[in-house]
Design a protein around this motif. Structure first.
Motif, PDB file in Angstrom:
ATOM      1  N   PHE A  16       0.842  -1.196   0.000  1.00 27.25           N
ATOM      2  CA  PHE A  16       0.000   0.000   0.000  1.00 27.25           C
ATOM      3  C   PHE A  16       0.877   1.245   0.000  1.00 27.25           C
ATOM      4  CE2 PHE A  16      -3.087  -3.122   1.162  1.00 27.25           C
ATOM      5  CZ  PHE A  16      -4.296  -2.612   0.693  1.00 27.25           C
ATOM      6  N   LEU A  17       0.415   2.254  -0.699  1.00 27.68           N
ATOM      7  CA  LEU A  17       1.169   3.494  -0.865  1.00 27.68           C
ATOM      8  C   LEU A  17       0.365   4.669  -0.299  1.00 27.68           C
ATOM      9  CD1 LEU A  17       3.481   5.141  -2.258  1.00 27.68           C
ATOM     10  CD2 LEU A  17       2.047   5.137  -4.325  1.00 27.68           C
ATOM     11  N   PHE A  18       1.032   5.471   0.515  1.00 24.96           N
ATOM     12  CA  PHE A  18       0.372   6.643   1.111  1.00 24.96           C
ATOM     13  C   PHE A  18       1.240   7.883   0.928  1.00 24.96           C
ATOM     14  CE2 PHE A  18      -1.016   2.903   3.461  1.00 24.96           C
ATOM     15  CZ  PHE A  18      -2.387   3.063   3.460  1.00 24.96           C
ATOM     16  N   CYS A  19       0.639   9.055   1.102  1.00 30.02           N
ATOM     17  CA  CYS A  19       1.405  10.304   1.078  1.00 30.02           C
ATOM     18  C   CYS A  19       2.062  10.488   2.445  1.00 30.02           C
ATOM     19  CB  CYS A  19       0.494  11.499   0.839  1.00 30.02           C
ATOM     20  SG  CYS A  19      -0.438  11.403  -0.682  1.00 30.02           S
ATOM     21  N   SER A  20       3.237  11.085   2.408  1.00 32.91           N
ATOM     22  CA  SER A  20       3.891  11.365   3.689  1.00 32.91           C
ATOM     23  C   SER A  20       3.381  12.698   4.236  1.00 32.91           C
ATOM     24  CB  SER A  20       5.410  11.390   3.527  1.00 32.91           C
ATOM     25  OG  SER A  20       5.785  12.318   2.533  1.00 32.91           O
ATOM     26  N   ASP A  21       3.636  12.897   5.515  1.00 30.74           N
ATOM     27  CA  ASP A  21       3.310  14.163   6.175  1.00 30.74           C
ATOM     28  C   ASP A  21       4.136  15.267   5.496  1.00 30.74           C
ATOM     29  OD1 ASP A  21       2.954  15.025   9.621  1.00 30.74           O
ATOM     30  OD2 ASP A  21       3.572  16.363   8.007  1.00 30.74           O
ATOM     31  N   SER A  50       6.333  11.690  -1.151  1.00 33.57           N
ATOM     32  CA  SER A  50       5.979  13.082  -0.870  1.00 33.57           C
ATOM     33  C   SER A  50       5.105  13.626  -2.006  1.00 33.57           C
ATOM     34  CB  SER A  50       7.250  13.931  -0.722  1.00 33.57           C
ATOM     35  OG  SER A  50       6.918  15.299  -0.865  1.00 33.57           O
ATOM     36  N   TYR A  51       3.855  13.875  -1.673  1.00 37.36           N
ATOM     37  CA  TYR A  51       2.886  14.421  -2.641  1.00 37.36           C
ATOM     38  C   TYR A  51       3.397  15.776  -3.151  1.00 37.36           C
ATOM     39  CZ  TYR A  51      -1.614  16.372  -4.209  1.00 37.36           C
ATOM     40  OH  TYR A  51      -2.619  16.938  -4.945  1.00 37.36           O
ATOM     41  N   GLU A  52       3.966  16.556  -2.245  1.00 40.39           N
ATOM     42  CA  GLU A  52       4.426  17.907  -2.596  1.00 40.39           C
ATOM     43  C   GLU A  52       5.566  17.822  -3.619  1.00 40.39           C
ATOM     44  OE1 GLU A  52       4.041  16.805   0.621  1.00 40.39           O
ATOM     45  OE2 GLU A  52       2.110  17.809   0.900  1.00 40.39           O
ATOM     46  N   ASP A  53       6.508  16.887  -3.411  1.00 43.16           N
ATOM     47  CA  ASP A  53       7.630  16.742  -4.362  1.00 43.16           C
ATOM     48  C   ASP A  53       7.132  16.276  -5.726  1.00 43.16           C
ATOM     49  OD1 ASP A  53       9.366  17.518  -2.442  1.00 43.16           O
ATOM     50  OD2 ASP A  53      10.326  15.563  -2.127  1.00 43.16           O
ATOM     51  N   LEU A  54       6.120  15.414  -5.707  1.00 44.77           N
ATOM     52  CA  LEU A  54       5.567  14.926  -6.980  1.00 44.77           C
ATOM     53  C   LEU A  54       4.936  16.083  -7.751  1.00 44.77           C
ATOM     54  CD1 LEU A  54       4.560  12.663  -8.955  1.00 44.77           C
ATOM     55  CD2 LEU A  54       2.518  12.508  -7.523  1.00 44.77           C
ATOM     56  N   ILE A  55       4.069  16.852  -7.055  1.00 44.44           N
ATOM     57  CA  ILE A  55       3.336  17.921  -7.734  1.00 44.44           C
ATOM     58  C   ILE A  55       4.259  19.062  -8.153  1.00 44.44           C
ATOM     59  CG2 ILE A  55       1.448  19.623  -7.442  1.00 44.44           C
ATOM     60  CD1 ILE A  55       0.591  16.642  -7.563  1.00 44.44           C
ATOM     61  N   GLU A  56       5.186  19.427  -7.262  1.00 46.98           N
ATOM     62  CA  GLU A  56       6.022  20.597  -7.562  1.00 46.98           C
ATOM     63  C   GLU A  56       7.186  20.289  -8.493  1.00 46.98           C
ATOM     64  OE1 GLU A  56       7.053  22.852  -3.998  1.00 46.98           O
ATOM     65  OE2 GLU A  56       5.017  22.411  -3.279  1.00 46.98           O
ATOM     66  N   PHE A  57       7.833  19.118  -8.297  1.00 42.93           N
ATOM     67  CA  PHE A  57       9.063  18.847  -9.054  1.00 42.93           C
ATOM     68  C   PHE A  57       9.009  17.572  -9.892  1.00 42.93           C
ATOM     69  CE2 PHE A  57      10.134  20.496  -4.722  1.00 42.93           C
ATOM     70  CZ  PHE A  57      10.362  21.827  -5.089  1.00 42.93           C
ATOM     71  N   GLY A  58       7.900  16.856  -9.867  1.00 42.12           N
ATOM     72  CA  GLY A  58       7.834  15.578 -10.584  1.00 42.12           C
ATOM     73  C   GLY A  58       8.832  14.575 -10.012  1.00 42.12           C
ATOM     74  N   TYR A  73      -2.561   2.526  -4.098  1.00 43.85           N
ATOM     75  CA  TYR A  73      -2.397   3.854  -3.512  1.00 43.85           C
ATOM     76  C   TYR A  73      -3.687   4.227  -2.795  1.00 43.85           C
ATOM     77  CZ  TYR A  73      -2.375   9.029  -3.696  1.00 43.85           C
ATOM     78  OH  TYR A  73      -2.471  10.366  -3.389  1.00 43.85           O
ATOM     79  N   ARG A  74      -3.564   4.819  -1.610  1.00 49.37           N
ATOM     80  CA  ARG A  74      -4.730   5.395  -0.936  1.00 49.37           C
ATOM     81  C   ARG A  74      -4.339   6.810  -0.539  1.00 49.37           C
ATOM     82  NH1 ARG A  74      -9.474   4.744  -1.148  1.00 49.37           N
ATOM     83  NH2 ARG A  74      -9.735   5.417   0.997  1.00 49.37           N
ATOM     84  N   GLY A  75      -4.907   7.791  -1.217  1.00 51.68           N
ATOM     85  CA  GLY A  75      -4.504   9.155  -0.883  1.00 51.68           C
ATOM     86  C   GLY A  75      -5.235  10.208  -1.672  1.00 51.68           C
ATOM     87  N   TRP A  76      -4.610  11.383  -1.741  1.00 49.08           N
ATOM     88  CA  TRP A  76      -5.223  12.543  -2.388  1.00 49.08           C
ATOM     89  C   TRP A  76      -5.389  12.314  -3.879  1.00 49.08           C
ATOM     90  CZ3 TRP A  76      -7.082  14.648   1.565  1.00 49.08           C
ATOM     91  CH2 TRP A  76      -6.330  14.820   2.737  1.00 49.08           C
ATOM     92  N   MET A  77      -6.420  12.938  -4.432  1.00 52.23           N
ATOM     93  CA  MET A  77      -6.628  12.853  -5.881  1.00 52.23           C
ATOM     94  C   MET A  77      -5.430  13.444  -6.603  1.00 52.23           C
ATOM     95  SD  MET A  77     -10.481  14.048  -6.598  1.00 52.23           S
ATOM     96  CE  MET A  77     -11.852  13.038  -6.053  1.00 52.23           C
ATOM     97  N   LEU A  78      -5.114  12.844  -7.733  1.00 53.38           N
ATOM     98  CA  LEU A  78      -4.031  13.372  -8.565  1.00 53.38           C
ATOM     99  C   LEU A  78      -4.588  13.690  -9.944  1.00 53.38           C
ATOM    100  CD1 LEU A  78      -1.378  10.703  -7.579  1.00 53.38           C
ATOM    101  CD2 LEU A  78      -1.103  13.158  -7.223  1.00 53.38           C
ATOM    102  N   LYS A  79      -4.063  14.741 -10.558  1.00 52.35           N
ATOM    103  CA  LYS A  79      -4.412  15.016 -11.952  1.00 52.35           C
ATOM    104  C   LYS A  79      -3.780  13.906 -12.796  1.00 52.35           C
ATOM    105  CE  LYS A  79      -6.073  19.476 -11.947  1.00 52.35           C
ATOM    106  NZ  LYS A  79      -5.385  20.735 -11.899  1.00 52.35           N
ATOM    107  N   PRO A  80      -4.346  13.627 -13.978  1.00 47.29           N
ATOM    108  CA  PRO A  80      -3.811  12.534 -14.797  1.00 47.29           C
ATOM    109  C   PRO A  80      -2.293  12.602 -14.999  1.00 47.29           C
ATOM    110  CG  PRO A  80      -5.889  13.263 -15.696  1.00 47.29           C
ATOM    111  CD  PRO A  80      -5.572  14.198 -14.554  1.00 47.29           C
ATOM    112  N   LYS A  81      -1.736  13.798 -15.210  1.00 50.71           N
ATOM    113  CA  LYS A  81      -0.287  13.927 -15.417  1.00 50.71           C
ATOM    114  C   LYS A  81       0.488  13.493 -14.171  1.00 50.71           C
ATOM    115  CE  LYS A  81       1.429  16.915 -18.946  1.00 50.71           C
ATOM    116  NZ  LYS A  81       0.383  16.866 -19.923  1.00 50.71           N
ATOM    117  N   GLY A  82       0.005  13.915 -13.003  1.00 50.88           N
ATOM    118  CA  GLY A  82       0.650  13.561 -11.735  1.00 50.88           C
ATOM    119  C   GLY A  82       0.579  12.059 -11.516  1.00 50.88           C
ATOM    120  N   TYR A  83      -0.580  11.467 -11.841  1.00 56.02           N
ATOM    121  CA  TYR A  83      -0.734  10.023 -11.645  1.00 56.02           C
ATOM    122  C   TYR A  83       0.205   9.261 -12.578  1.00 56.02           C
ATOM    123  CZ  TYR A  83      -2.756   5.454 -10.817  1.00 56.02           C
ATOM    124  OH  TYR A  83      -2.908   4.131 -10.463  1.00 56.02           O
ATOM    125  N   GLU A  84       0.303   9.758 -13.818  1.00 60.28           N
ATOM    126  CA  GLU A  84       1.164   9.081 -14.785  1.00 60.28           C
ATOM    127  C   GLU A  84       2.615   9.124 -14.332  1.00 60.28           C
ATOM    128  OE1 GLU A  84       0.652  10.532 -18.759  1.00 60.28           O
ATOM    129  OE2 GLU A  84       2.058   9.055 -19.570  1.00 60.28           O
TER     130      GLU A  84
END
Ligand SMILES: Nc1ncnc2c1ncn2[C@@H]1O[C@H](COP(=O)(O)OP(=O)(O)O)[C@@H](O)[C@H]1O
Ligand SMILES: [Mg+2]
Length: 304
Positions: A16-21, A50-58, A73-84
């Motif tokens: 299982f995959l989660f976002c970190s604090d 890290s959700y923030e690192d994914l969204i901000e820096f890929g 994965y169980r967590g925040w919604m991602l835009k298709p690009k972020g999910y990819e």
């Protein structure tokens, strides 16, 4: 990208995959802490990113897995690009998310799932991007003088019911355009792709939301794993139900056309007693409402 059949044979390992604090990458995000602990308590490997690192820096740090593993994965919604991006970074290290990027949008984006469920979900029109006034008026024409609901490909602003969600009469152009523009403004950069207008359906009312005064109806959320219903949750009270309406079995053939290994279906009861599909979502980013986390993991594990 790998095919499902190929996956089925060599995935013994599920994690299982989660976002970190946001302030501590070694701890789970507080909103998913209970799920993280429950997955661990059931003997699964858990991974944080890290959700923030994914969204901000890929950027995603993924541990290499020697064996191929399947990741839920169980967590925040991602835009298709972020999910990819998340999918690819994990796949490079032998971890395969349960839905590939295409399977993710199949349940996440309304225009993707709508074609399979036309007739059992409210009549809908959408734009390909943010529409201008002329395009909005054109879209509204399809609904005559009927009431309409506004959302984007994924979300509404239902808690601003009268300001940005509900249009009483699609023929009242200025008022309608105002509600749609309020929605567009409110979504800012969170807006998912385009505008969606849906014919408003009279639902069985069970009250009004305390804060927003939006009408609350009899709605259920079903989690579907490999096309089997794993649990049924009261959308507004989070209570688990041991059964679901016959309607779900009647539409299962249609739902099987939605290519996704794990998704949710929200259904709602009309005032006349019939059921409709309200919306679909990817199972990884759909909330449990107030359903008991322990029970959810038990339900899910039964089907893994
Ligand atoms: N076509 C519709 N007819 C009647 N009520 C609707 C309709 N669309 C949405 N609603 C109401 O608004 C709520 C939010 O809409 P929904 O499509 O589920 O968006 P969100 O993704 O924001 O939850 C629904 O749970 C339902 O109560
Ligand atoms: Mg909803």
């Amino acid at each position: 990208m790998r095919g499902n059949e190929e996956m089925e044979n060599d995935f013994n390992n599920i994690c299982f995959l989660f976002c970190s604090d946001p302030l501590n990458k070694r701890k789970p995000d507080i909103d998913y802490e209970e799920e993280y602990e429950e997955a661990k308590a059931n003997g699964f490997d858990v991974i944080l990113f890290s959700y923030e690192d994914l969204i901000e820096f890929g950027k995603v740090n993924v541990p290499l897995s020697e064996k191929i593993s399947r990741v839920i994965y169980r967590g925040w919604m991602l835009k298709p690009k972020g999910y990819e991006c998340l999918y690819n970074k994990f796949a490079e290290k032998n971890h395969y998310l349960i839905n590939n990027p295409e399977e993710y949008i199949n349940a996440h984006y309304l225009p993707k799932w709508y074609k399979n469920l036309e007739g059992v979900t409210p009549k809908t029109k959408w734009s390909n991007s943010v529409p201008n006034k002329e395009e909005i008026i054109d879209m509204l024409k399809c609904f005559g003088s009927k009431p309409v609901i506004v959302k984007d490909y994924v979300k509404s602003r239902k808690h601003e019911w009268y300001k940005s969600c509900y249009i009483e009469n699609a023929e009242e152009k200025e008022k309608s355009v105002q509600v749609i523009n309020n929605f567009i403004k409110g979504q800012v950069e969170d807006l998912n792709q385009g505008i969606v207008l849906r014919e408003f359906v009279n639902l069985e009312s069970i009250g009004f939301h305390e804060k927003s005064r939006m009408p609350i109806s009899n709605e259920l959320r079903l989690f579907i794993y490999n096309y089997k219903v794993i649990c049924t949750i009261g959308y507004w009270d989070g209570k688990g139900l041991n059964e679901y309406p016959k309607f779900v079995d009647e539409v299962l053939e249609k739902l099987k056309k939605v290519q996704s290994n794990f998704f949710t279906v929200d259904i709602a009861k009309k005032a006349n007693g019939e059921w409709i599909i309200m919306e679909l979502g990817d199972g990884q980013v759909s909330g449990l409402q107030d359903y008991e986390v322990k029970r959810f993991y038990k339900d899910l594990i039964n089907y893994l």
